[in-house]
Motif scaffolding. Structure first.
Motif, PDB file in Angstrom:
ATOM      1  N   GLY A   1       0.781  -1.226   0.000  1.00 33.70           N
ATOM      2  CA  GLY A   1       0.000   0.000   0.000  1.00 33.70           C
ATOM      3  C   GLY A   1       0.811   1.274   0.000  1.00 33.70           C
ATOM      4  N   GLU A   2       2.129   1.165  -0.182  1.00 33.36           N
ATOM      5  CA  GLU A   2       2.975   2.347  -0.307  1.00 33.36           C
ATOM      6  C   GLU A   2       4.272   1.969  -0.994  1.00 33.36           C
ATOM      7  OE1 GLU A   2       3.882   3.975   3.522  1.00 33.36           O
ATOM      8  OE2 GLU A   2       5.036   2.231   4.164  1.00 33.36           O
ATOM      9  N   LEU A   3       4.838   2.928  -1.706  1.00 33.80           N
ATOM     10  CA  LEU A   3       6.129   2.761  -2.352  1.00 33.80           C
ATOM     11  C   LEU A   3       7.197   3.335  -1.430  1.00 33.80           C
ATOM     12  CD1 LEU A   3       7.683   2.107  -5.081  1.00 33.80           C
ATOM     13  CD2 LEU A   3       7.386   4.544  -5.616  1.00 33.80           C
ATOM     14  N   ILE A   4       8.239   2.564  -1.155  1.00 38.72           N
ATOM     15  CA  ILE A   4       9.317   3.034  -0.290  1.00 38.72           C
ATOM     16  C   ILE A   4      10.449   3.555  -1.171  1.00 38.72           C
ATOM     17  CG2 ILE A   4      10.919   2.464   1.564  1.00 38.72           C
ATOM     18  CD1 ILE A   4       9.044   0.215   2.371  1.00 38.72           C
ATOM     19  N   VAL A   5      10.739   4.830  -1.026  1.00 35.13           N
ATOM     20  CA  VAL A   5      11.668   5.534  -1.908  1.00 35.13           C
ATOM     21  C   VAL A   5      12.909   5.962  -1.140  1.00 35.13           C
ATOM     22  CG1 VAL A   5      11.974   7.554  -3.390  1.00 35.13           C
ATOM     23  CG2 VAL A   5       9.752   6.386  -3.314  1.00 35.13           C
ATOM     24  N   GLY A   6      14.072   5.617  -1.648  1.00 36.51           N
ATOM     25  CA  GLY A   6      15.305   6.195  -1.140  1.00 36.51           C
ATOM     26  C   GLY A   6      15.469   7.576  -1.752  1.00 36.51           C
ATOM     27  N   GLY A   7      15.584   8.591  -0.913  1.00 37.56           N
ATOM     28  CA  GLY A   7      15.632   9.949  -1.436  1.00 37.56           C
ATOM     29  C   GLY A   7      16.164  10.934  -0.421  1.00 37.56           C
ATOM     30  N   SER A   8      15.894  12.199  -0.679  1.00 40.65           N
ATOM     31  CA  SER A   8      16.381  13.290   0.161  1.00 40.65           C
ATOM     32  C   SER A   8      15.214  14.025   0.799  1.00 40.65           C
ATOM     33  CB  SER A   8      17.205  14.280  -0.672  1.00 40.65           C
ATOM     34  OG  SER A   8      18.300  13.646  -1.282  1.00 40.65           O
ATOM     35  N   LEU A   9      15.516  14.708   1.885  1.00 43.88           N
ATOM     36  CA  LEU A   9      14.539  15.558   2.557  1.00 43.88           C
ATOM     37  C   LEU A   9      14.959  17.020   2.538  1.00 43.88           C
ATOM     38  CD1 LEU A   9      13.869  13.317   5.698  1.00 43.88           C
ATOM     39  CD2 LEU A   9      12.584  13.392   3.549  1.00 43.88           C
ATOM     40  N   ASP A  10      16.135  17.298   1.971  1.00 45.82           N
ATOM     41  CA  ASP A  10      16.693  18.649   2.056  1.00 45.82           C
ATOM     42  C   ASP A  10      17.196  19.145   0.707  1.00 45.82           C
ATOM     43  OD1 ASP A  10      18.843  16.961   1.786  1.00 45.82           O
ATOM     44  OD2 ASP A  10      19.949  17.691   3.528  1.00 45.82           O
ATOM     45  N   ALA A  11      16.547  18.715  -0.378  1.00 38.88           N
ATOM     46  CA  ALA A  11      16.978  19.102  -1.718  1.00 38.88           C
ATOM     47  C   ALA A  11      15.927  19.994  -2.370  1.00 38.88           C
ATOM     48  CB  ALA A  11      17.227  17.866  -2.574  1.00 38.88           C
ATOM     49  N   PRO A  12      16.030  21.307  -2.221  1.00 36.89           N
ATOM     50  CA  PRO A  12      15.038  22.210  -2.808  1.00 36.89           C
ATOM     51  C   PRO A  12      14.870  21.974  -4.301  1.00 36.89           C
ATOM     52  CG  PRO A  12      16.509  23.410  -1.350  1.00 36.89           C
ATOM     53  CD  PRO A  12      17.081  22.040  -1.509  1.00 36.89           C
ATOM     54  N   LEU A  13      13.637  22.052  -4.752  1.00 37.63           N
ATOM     55  CA  LEU A  13      13.227  21.846  -6.137  1.00 37.63           C
ATOM     56  C   LEU A  13      13.257  20.381  -6.540  1.00 37.63           C
ATOM     57  CD1 LEU A  13      15.155  24.753  -7.921  1.00 37.63           C
ATOM     58  CD2 LEU A  13      12.904  24.844  -6.839  1.00 37.63           C
TER      59      LEU A  13
ATOM     60  N   ALA B   1      23.320  -0.280  -1.039  1.00 42.71           N
ATOM     61  CA  ALA B   1      22.984  -1.231   0.021  1.00 42.71           C
ATOM     62  C   ALA B   1      21.488  -1.212   0.337  1.00 42.71           C
ATOM     63  CB  ALA B   1      23.790  -0.914   1.284  1.00 42.71           C
ATOM     64  N   LEU B   2      20.876  -0.039   0.347  1.00 48.89           N
ATOM     65  CA  LEU B   2      19.445   0.056   0.640  1.00 48.89           C
ATOM     66  C   LEU B   2      18.612  -0.670  -0.402  1.00 48.89           C
ATOM     67  CD1 LEU B   2      19.203   3.807   1.733  1.00 48.89           C
ATOM     68  CD2 LEU B   2      19.027   1.796   3.206  1.00 48.89           C
ATOM     69  N   LEU B   3      19.048  -0.620  -1.667  1.00 51.69           N
ATOM     70  CA  LEU B   3      18.358  -1.370  -2.709  1.00 51.69           C
ATOM     71  C   LEU B   3      18.630  -2.865  -2.583  1.00 51.69           C
ATOM     72  CD1 LEU B   3      19.043   1.029  -5.718  1.00 51.69           C
ATOM     73  CD2 LEU B   3      16.773   0.425  -4.832  1.00 51.69           C
ATOM     74  N   ALA B   4      19.886  -3.215  -2.347  1.00 50.71           N
ATOM     75  CA  ALA B   4      20.253  -4.632  -2.297  1.00 50.71           C
ATOM     76  C   ALA B   4      19.561  -5.371  -1.168  1.00 50.71           C
ATOM     77  CB  ALA B   4      21.768  -4.771  -2.173  1.00 50.71           C
ATOM     78  N   ASN B   5      19.417  -4.718  -0.006  1.00 47.65           N
ATOM     79  CA  ASN B   5      18.815  -5.414   1.132  1.00 47.65           C
ATOM     80  C   ASN B   5      17.311  -5.222   1.231  1.00 47.65           C
ATOM     81  OD1 ASN B   5      18.371  -2.899   2.399  1.00 47.65           O
ATOM     82  ND2 ASN B   5      20.290  -3.012   3.569  1.00 47.65           N
ATOM     83  N   GLY B   6      16.721  -4.523   0.246  1.00 46.15           N
ATOM     84  CA  GLY B   6      15.270  -4.391   0.200  1.00 46.15           C
ATOM     85  C   GLY B   6      14.697  -3.343   1.135  1.00 46.15           C
ATOM     86  N   THR B   7      15.544  -2.486   1.706  1.00 49.95           N
ATOM     87  CA  THR B   7      15.029  -1.418   2.567  1.00 49.95           C
ATOM     88  C   THR B   7      14.163  -0.454   1.769  1.00 49.95           C
ATOM     89  OG1 THR B   7      16.951  -1.577   4.022  1.00 49.95           O
ATOM     90  CG2 THR B   7      15.676   0.465   4.127  1.00 49.95           C
ATOM     91  N   VAL B   8      14.553  -0.190   0.517  1.00 49.10           N
ATOM     92  CA  VAL B   8      13.776   0.689  -0.352  1.00 49.10           C
ATOM     93  C   VAL B   8      13.451  -0.062  -1.644  1.00 49.10           C
ATOM     94  CG1 VAL B   8      14.831   2.760   0.612  1.00 49.10           C
ATOM     95  CG2 VAL B   8      15.794   1.751  -1.473  1.00 49.10           C
ATOM     96  N   ASP B   9      12.368   0.352  -2.290  1.00 54.14           N
ATOM     97  CA  ASP B   9      11.978  -0.236  -3.570  1.00 54.14           C
ATOM     98  C   ASP B   9      12.694   0.434  -4.727  1.00 54.14           C
ATOM     99  OD1 ASP B   9       9.927  -1.894  -2.343  1.00 54.14           O
ATOM    100  OD2 ASP B   9       8.699  -0.076  -2.189  1.00 54.14           O
ATOM    101  N   VAL B  10      12.832   1.744  -4.644  1.00 52.80           N
ATOM    102  CA  VAL B  10      13.449   2.544  -5.709  1.00 52.80           C
ATOM    103  C   VAL B  10      14.243   3.674  -5.076  1.00 52.80           C
ATOM    104  CG1 VAL B  10      11.601   2.055  -7.379  1.00 52.80           C
ATOM    105  CG2 VAL B  10      11.442   4.089  -5.928  1.00 52.80           C
ATOM    106  N   VAL B  11      15.131   4.262  -5.871  1.00 50.80           N
ATOM    107  CA  VAL B  11      15.844   5.472  -5.453  1.00 50.80           C
ATOM    108  C   VAL B  11      15.576   6.567  -6.476  1.00 50.80           C
ATOM    109  CG1 VAL B  11      18.094   6.562  -5.107  1.00 50.80           C
ATOM    110  CG2 VAL B  11      17.656   4.289  -4.156  1.00 50.80           C
ATOM    111  N   PHE B  12      15.017   7.675  -6.013  1.00 48.43           N
ATOM    112  CA  PHE B  12      14.903   8.909  -6.799  1.00 48.43           C
ATOM    113  C   PHE B  12      15.736   9.946  -6.070  1.00 48.43           C
ATOM    114  CE2 PHE B  12      10.951   7.014  -8.406  1.00 48.43           C
ATOM    115  CZ  PHE B  12      10.923   7.450  -9.724  1.00 48.43           C
ATOM    116  N   GLN B  13      16.967  10.183  -6.546  1.00 47.39           N
ATOM    117  CA  GLN B  13      17.865  11.057  -5.780  1.00 47.39           C
ATOM    118  C   GLN B  13      19.004  11.587  -6.643  1.00 47.39           C
ATOM    119  OE1 GLN B  13      19.895   9.231  -2.457  1.00 47.39           O
ATOM    120  NE2 GLN B  13      19.519  10.984  -1.135  1.00 47.39           N
TER     121      GLN B  13
END
Length: 305
Positions: A65-77, A121-133
């Motif tokens: 019920g949710e996509l887990i994304v590796g990303g940033s919280l401090d990247a304006p725009l 590592a986050l992708l390999a161990n399944g912590t996140v589904d995708v990375v948008f960063q």
């Protein structure tokens, strides 16, 4: 690539720190990234039931019920958490929400704040589904992760403190101390363009900017998209010259999941052809850059994609 010639005189935009092709501490807790209903993603495409194959990564995400994304919280725009609403906003953030809607039917995402050193590592161990960063596709990285896309193209530029002279092109960095983000394409690019430069690295963009302001290096090399936002936030630094590389951003996926890669590339094709990609750009990077949205790069057009 975002050209500095296209940068508009920018309306006031509040910007907190910026992630340099990386985030801050990957151990930081995940935060919700779900947007308010309607608006930009109201007409975003949704996958047909037949496209959510049994036993696939897509099915796992939909059931969760949710996509887990590796990303940033401090990247304006690009991907920045709004301090008032808590919503994560920007080009990368909205692309992640659009992918979530395609899979789940709703733009429900959870952002895991990641760093350039830990994305694989986050992708390999399944912590996140995708990375948008702002994850630049390279053949070396493609040995550890799969890349859908590219979905955007930027390029490396040089930032210096205001009124710095003698640095306008990468060759001018020879013999100087130059700042770069750890584990970013800036490092080999500097070595190629200015072999006599001394490179010092830091883990996040705010750290790199602070190091530049503290004179720990005379220049900072990073994606132009990010440096423009840095310079808007902090008038004590400026971007000089033109981009000297072309850096295609990819959507990071777990290595070897060819089924999911095809699915994401199919989604990206629909996003581009429907005009949603262009609307997301206009709503984020396009708020500070003149003109129409650029043509998105061709999917699968670079080594490693």
């Amino acid at each position: 690539m975002v050209s500095l010639k296209r940068v508009a005189a920018v309306a006031a935009v509040s910007m907190i720190g910026l992630s340099a092709c990386s985030g801050t501490d990957s151990a930081a807790p995940a935060v919700p990234g779900e947007p308010k209903a309607g608006g930009l993603l109201a007409d975003a495409p949704v996958a047909a039931a037949a496209d959510i194959l049994p036993g696939s990564t897509m099915e796992k995400i939909k059931k969760r019920g949710e996509l887990i994304v590796g990303g940033s919280l401090d990247a304006p725009l690009l991907s920045q958490q709004n301090p008032v609403s808590g919503e994560v906003e920007g080009f990368d953030a909205d692309m992640g929400k659009a992918l979530a809607k395609y899979i789940i039917g709703e733009p429900k995402v959870k952002i895991v704040n990641s760093a350039s050193e830990t994305r694989e590592a986050l992708l390999a161990n399944g912590t996140v589904d995708v990375v948008f960063q702002t994850y630049t596709i390279t053949p070396e990285r493609a040995e550890q992760v799969s890349f859908a896309g590219p979905y955007y193209s930027s390029g490396l530029s040089i930032a210096v403190k205001k009124d710095t002279t003698g640095i306008t092109k990468p060759e001018d960095l020879n013999g100087k101390t130059v700042i770069a983000g750890a584990n970013t394409p800036a490092i080999p690019a500097i070595k190629k363009a200015a072999p006599q430069a001394k490179i010092v690295t830091f883990g996040s963009d705010p750290e790199c900017v602070q190091a530049l302001k503290q004179d720990r290096g005379v220049a900072y090399v990073q994606d132009e998209t990010l440096l423009v936002a840095d310079a808007q936030k902090d008038p004590s630094i400026q971007v000089v010259g033109k981009p000297f590389t072309s850096d295609p951003y990819g959507i990071g996926l777990k290595h070897g999941d060819d089924q999911f890669k095809k699915f994401v590339n199919d989604w990206l094709t629909k996003t581009q052809s429907s005009g949603l990609w262009q609307r997301i750009w206009k709503n984020s990077l396009g708020t500070v850059v003149q003109g129409e949205a650029p043509a998105p790069p061709q999917i699968g057009s670079v080594p490693g994609s």
